[in-house]
Motif scaffolding. Structure first.
Motif, PDB file in Angstrom:
ATOM      1  N   GLY A   1       0.819  -1.332   0.220  1.00  0.00           N
ATOM      2  CA  GLY A   1       0.026  -0.093  -0.003  1.00  0.00           C
ATOM      3  C   GLY A   1       0.800   1.182  -0.068  1.00  0.00           C
ATOM      4  N   ARG A   2       0.187   2.376  -0.255  1.00  0.00           N
ATOM      5  CA  ARG A   2       0.829   3.750  -0.391  1.00  0.00           C
ATOM      6  C   ARG A   2       1.092   3.954   1.072  1.00  0.00           C
ATOM      7  NH1 ARG A   2      -2.739   7.657  -3.967  1.00  0.00           N
ATOM      8  NH2 ARG A   2      -0.759   8.916  -3.443  1.00  0.00           N
ATOM      9  N   PRO A   3       2.203   4.765   1.213  1.00  0.00           N
ATOM     10  CA  PRO A   3       2.495   5.561   2.486  1.00  0.00           C
ATOM     11  C   PRO A   3       1.609   6.364   2.907  1.00  0.00           C
ATOM     12  CG  PRO A   3       4.599   5.548   1.113  1.00  0.00           C
ATOM     13  CD  PRO A   3       3.218   5.131   0.380  1.00  0.00           C
ATOM     14  N   ALA A   4       1.154   6.394   4.147  1.00  0.00           N
ATOM     15  CA  ALA A   4       0.105   7.325   4.819  1.00  0.00           C
ATOM     16  C   ALA A   4       0.751   8.620   5.374  1.00  0.00           C
ATOM     17  CB  ALA A   4      -0.831   6.757   5.697  1.00  0.00           C
ATOM     18  N   LYS A   5       0.116   9.678   5.317  1.00  0.00           N
ATOM     19  CA  LYS A   5       0.517  10.837   5.877  1.00  0.00           C
ATOM     20  C   LYS A   5       0.269  10.735   7.609  1.00  0.00           C
ATOM     21  CE  LYS A   5       0.920  15.829   5.018  1.00  0.00           C
ATOM     22  NZ  LYS A   5       0.479  17.077   4.097  1.00  0.00           N
ATOM     23  N   VAL A   6       1.549  11.177   8.269  1.00  0.00           N
ATOM     24  CA  VAL A   6       1.537  11.159   9.702  1.00  0.00           C
ATOM     25  C   VAL A   6       2.077  12.438  10.351  1.00  0.00           C
ATOM     26  CG1 VAL A   6       1.884   8.701   9.765  1.00  0.00           C
ATOM     27  CG2 VAL A   6       3.908  10.247   9.520  1.00  0.00           C
ATOM     28  N   TYR A   7       1.620  12.642  11.437  1.00  0.00           N
ATOM     29  CA  TYR A   7       1.728  14.031  12.248  1.00  0.00           C
ATOM     30  C   TYR A   7       2.431  13.658  13.503  1.00  0.00           C
ATOM     31  CZ  TYR A   7      -1.403  15.594   8.600  1.00  0.00           C
ATOM     32  OH  TYR A   7      -2.116  15.705   7.279  1.00  0.00           O
ATOM     33  N   THR A   8       3.184  14.636  13.889  1.00  0.00           N
ATOM     34  CA  THR A   8       3.866  14.778  15.401  1.00  0.00           C
ATOM     35  C   THR A   8       4.131  15.967  15.677  1.00  0.00           C
ATOM     36  OG1 THR A   8       6.167  14.781  14.483  1.00  0.00           O
ATOM     37  CG2 THR A   8       5.355  12.559  15.148  1.00  0.00           C
ATOM     38  N   ARG A   9       4.248  16.295  16.831  1.00  0.00           N
ATOM     39  CA  ARG A   9       4.283  17.593  17.515  1.00  0.00           C
ATOM     40  C   ARG A   9       5.479  18.402  16.871  1.00  0.00           C
ATOM     41  NH1 ARG A   9       3.751  19.147  23.679  1.00  0.00           N
ATOM     42  NH2 ARG A   9       5.307  17.478  23.903  1.00  0.00           N
ATOM     43  N   SER A  10       5.393  19.607  16.569  1.00  0.00           N
ATOM     44  CA  SER A  10       6.698  20.424  16.315  1.00  0.00           C
ATOM     45  C   SER A  10       7.598  20.307  17.341  1.00  0.00           C
ATOM     46  CB  SER A  10       6.247  21.652  15.824  1.00  0.00           C
ATOM     47  OG  SER A  10       7.407  22.367  15.224  1.00  0.00           O
ATOM     48  N   ARG A  11       9.039  20.609  17.052  1.00  0.00           N
ATOM     49  CA  ARG A  11      10.060  20.701  17.931  1.00  0.00           C
ATOM     50  C   ARG A  11      10.027  22.234  18.305  1.00  0.00           C
ATOM     51  NH1 ARG A  11      14.083  16.857  14.858  1.00  0.00           N
ATOM     52  NH2 ARG A  11      13.270  17.632  13.376  1.00  0.00           N
ATOM     53  N   ALA A  12       9.602  23.089  17.517  1.00  0.00           N
ATOM     54  CA  ALA A  12       9.727  24.570  17.773  1.00  0.00           C
ATOM     55  C   ALA A  12       8.868  24.912  18.813  1.00  0.00           C
ATOM     56  CB  ALA A  12       9.129  25.215  16.434  1.00  0.00           C
ATOM     57  N   GLU A  13       9.280  25.980  19.618  1.00  0.00           N
ATOM     58  CA  GLU A  13       8.460  26.548  20.694  1.00  0.00           C
ATOM     59  C   GLU A  13       7.793  27.752  20.290  1.00  0.00           C
ATOM     60  OE1 GLU A  13      10.901  27.331  24.262  1.00  0.00           O
ATOM     61  OE2 GLU A  13      11.902  25.223  24.234  1.00  0.00           O
ATOM     62  N   ARG A  14       6.468  27.777  20.729  1.00  0.00           N
ATOM     63  CA  ARG A  14       5.731  29.062  20.539  1.00  0.00           C
ATOM     64  C   ARG A  14       5.382  29.639  21.755  1.00  0.00           C
ATOM     65  NH1 ARG A  14       6.261  29.980  14.940  1.00  0.00           N
ATOM     66  NH2 ARG A  14       6.216  27.984  13.943  1.00  0.00           N
ATOM     67  N   ALA A  15       5.780  30.989  21.828  1.00  0.00           N
ATOM     68  CA  ALA A  15       5.143  31.719  23.001  1.00  0.00           C
ATOM     69  C   ALA A  15       4.843  33.339  22.555  1.00  0.00           C
ATOM     70  CB  ALA A  15       6.294  31.964  23.869  1.00  0.00           C
ATOM     71  N   VAL A  16       3.836  33.682  23.714  1.00  0.00           N
ATOM     72  CA  VAL A  16       3.393  35.095  23.199  1.00  0.00           C
ATOM     73  C   VAL A  16       3.236  35.973  24.541  1.00  0.00           C
ATOM     74  CG1 VAL A  16       1.350  36.496  22.474  1.00  0.00           C
ATOM     75  CG2 VAL A  16       1.993  34.531  21.068  1.00  0.00           C
ATOM     76  N   SER A  17       3.757  36.973  24.359  1.00  0.00           N
ATOM     77  CA  SER A  17       3.938  37.910  25.509  1.00  0.00           C
ATOM     78  C   SER A  17       3.486  39.336  25.125  1.00  0.00           C
ATOM     79  CB  SER A  17       5.394  37.800  26.303  1.00  0.00           C
ATOM     80  OG  SER A  17       5.421  38.876  27.477  1.00  0.00           O
ATOM     81  N   LEU A  18       2.521  39.934  25.681  1.00  0.00           N
ATOM     82  CA  LEU A  18       2.279  41.288  25.404  1.00  0.00           C
ATOM     83  C   LEU A  18       2.008  41.878  26.628  1.00  0.00           C
ATOM     84  CD1 LEU A  18      -0.752  40.542  22.746  1.00  0.00           C
ATOM     85  CD2 LEU A  18       1.795  41.138  22.418  1.00  0.00           C
ATOM     86  N   PRO A  19       2.801  43.105  27.035  1.00  0.00           N
ATOM     87  CA  PRO A  19       4.031  43.588  25.893  1.00  0.00           C
ATOM     88  C   PRO A  19       5.286  42.576  25.846  1.00  0.00           C
ATOM     89  CG  PRO A  19       4.099  44.711  28.110  1.00  0.00           C
ATOM     90  CD  PRO A  19       2.915  44.087  28.092  1.00  0.00           C
ATOM     91  N   ALA A  20       6.023  42.487  25.105  1.00  0.00           N
ATOM     92  CA  ALA A  20       7.120  41.700  25.214  1.00  0.00           C
ATOM     93  C   ALA A  20       7.960  41.581  26.107  1.00  0.00           C
ATOM     94  CB  ALA A  20       8.202  42.178  23.841  1.00  0.00           C
ATOM     95  N   ARG A  21       8.292  40.344  26.360  1.00  0.00           N
ATOM     96  CA  ARG A  21       9.173  40.010  27.714  1.00  0.00           C
ATOM     97  C   ARG A  21      10.203  39.025  27.076  1.00  0.00           C
ATOM     98  NH1 ARG A  21       7.081  43.996  29.225  1.00  0.00           N
ATOM     99  NH2 ARG A  21       5.909  44.190  31.066  1.00  0.00           N
ATOM    100  N   ASP A  22      11.458  38.811  27.722  1.00  0.00           N
ATOM    101  CA  ASP A  22      12.475  37.922  27.358  1.00  0.00           C
ATOM    102  C   ASP A  22      12.949  37.341  28.670  1.00  0.00           C
ATOM    103  OD1 ASP A  22      14.302  36.318  26.168  1.00  0.00           O
ATOM    104  OD2 ASP A  22      15.548  38.172  25.718  1.00  0.00           O
ATOM    105  N   TYR A  23      12.174  36.457  29.333  1.00  0.00           N
ATOM    106  CA  TYR A  23      12.679  35.785  30.566  1.00  0.00           C
ATOM    107  C   TYR A  23      13.756  34.641  30.093  1.00  0.00           C
ATOM    108  CZ  TYR A  23       8.469  38.253  32.343  1.00  0.00           C
ATOM    109  OH  TYR A  23       7.580  39.073  32.762  1.00  0.00           O
TER     110      TYR A  23
END
Length: 229
Positions: free
Chosen positions: A74-96
């Motif tokens: 059979g054909r390969p199926a599409k699979v998904y895993t969590r991205s290794r990239a981190e996402r963060a939002v801070s308003l106003p901008a902070r850099d802890y």
């Protein structure tokens, strides 16, 4: 702005359910499995999974889910895993993160590992408050989940207990201190262990110990009686 747009992609309830399911598995997930788990049609699941991949929240690939290879597999199926990239939002901008890395660098150079662990254990006890030490693995999982560790139960490796049953340990798919731990592993992992010792307690029915494994938190939690079997 990219992080805001990525997080905004989770506003759709179906998309968020699919994302949370993929993350919770700790492995590659196919479209059919994800659709069944979320209770939606495969085509709708495929649309949302691809949108999550476009937003950088999931990574996609392909493989044969049957486990077979060669003609007729059979054909390969599409699979998904969590991205290794981190996402963060801070308003106003902070850099802890930068502040944490600078403080960790100074602590490591000054040899303050022991002092850091004392402070971390004290902080863990403060987070627990007046509550008694953690009463069991299920309670530990609730406490760890609330702090973002993404705990899951699995059989422990090694000798079985006196009953013949495999011991159970709580492993964690996420380290809340991952970015700093990558740069200063002994310092931050030791701090993490001490924090969880304070949070869960050291004289109750569970204990935290170091057991590093790639892609997961360096600490595991197990029943303290496992060591007496």
């Amino acid at each position: 702005m990219e992080d805001i747009e990525a997080i905004a992609a989770l506003q759709d309830p179906v998309r968020r359910r699919l994302y949370e399911y993929v993350v919770a598995q700790g492995r590659e997930v196919g479209r059919n499995e994800a659709a069944e788990a979320a209770g939606v049609a495969r085509t709708l699941a495929a649309h949302h999974l691809d949108r999550l991949a476009e937003a950088g929240l999931l990574e996609s690939g392909s493989r044969r889910l049957t486990g077979r290879s060669g003609p007729g597999a059979g054909r390969p199926a599409k699979v998904y895993t969590r991205s290794r990239a981190e996402r963060a939002v801070s308003l106003p901008a902070r850099d802890y993160r930068t502040a944490a890395e600078l403080l960790a660098e100074v602590a490591e150079q000054a040899g303050l590992d022991a002092e850091l662990c004392v402070a971390a254990r004290r902080q863990g006890k403060a987070l627990r408050g007046s509550a008694a030490p953690c009463g069991g693995l299920e309670e530990a999982m609730e406490m760890l989940a609330a702090r973002g560790y993404e705990p899951h139960l699995e059989d422990a490796e090694g000798p079985r207990g006196a009953s013949g049953a495999a011991a159970r340990v709580v492993r964690m798919r996420n380290c809340p201190f991952h970015a700093v731990a990558e740069r200063f592993p002994p310092l931050v992992c030791g701090m993490n262990l001490a924090l969880l010792e304070g949070l869960l307690g050291t004289d109750g029915p569970v204990r935290a110990r170091m057991d590093a494994r790639p892609g997961e938190c360096c600490v595991v939690v197990e029943s303290s009686k496992n060591n007496r079997d």
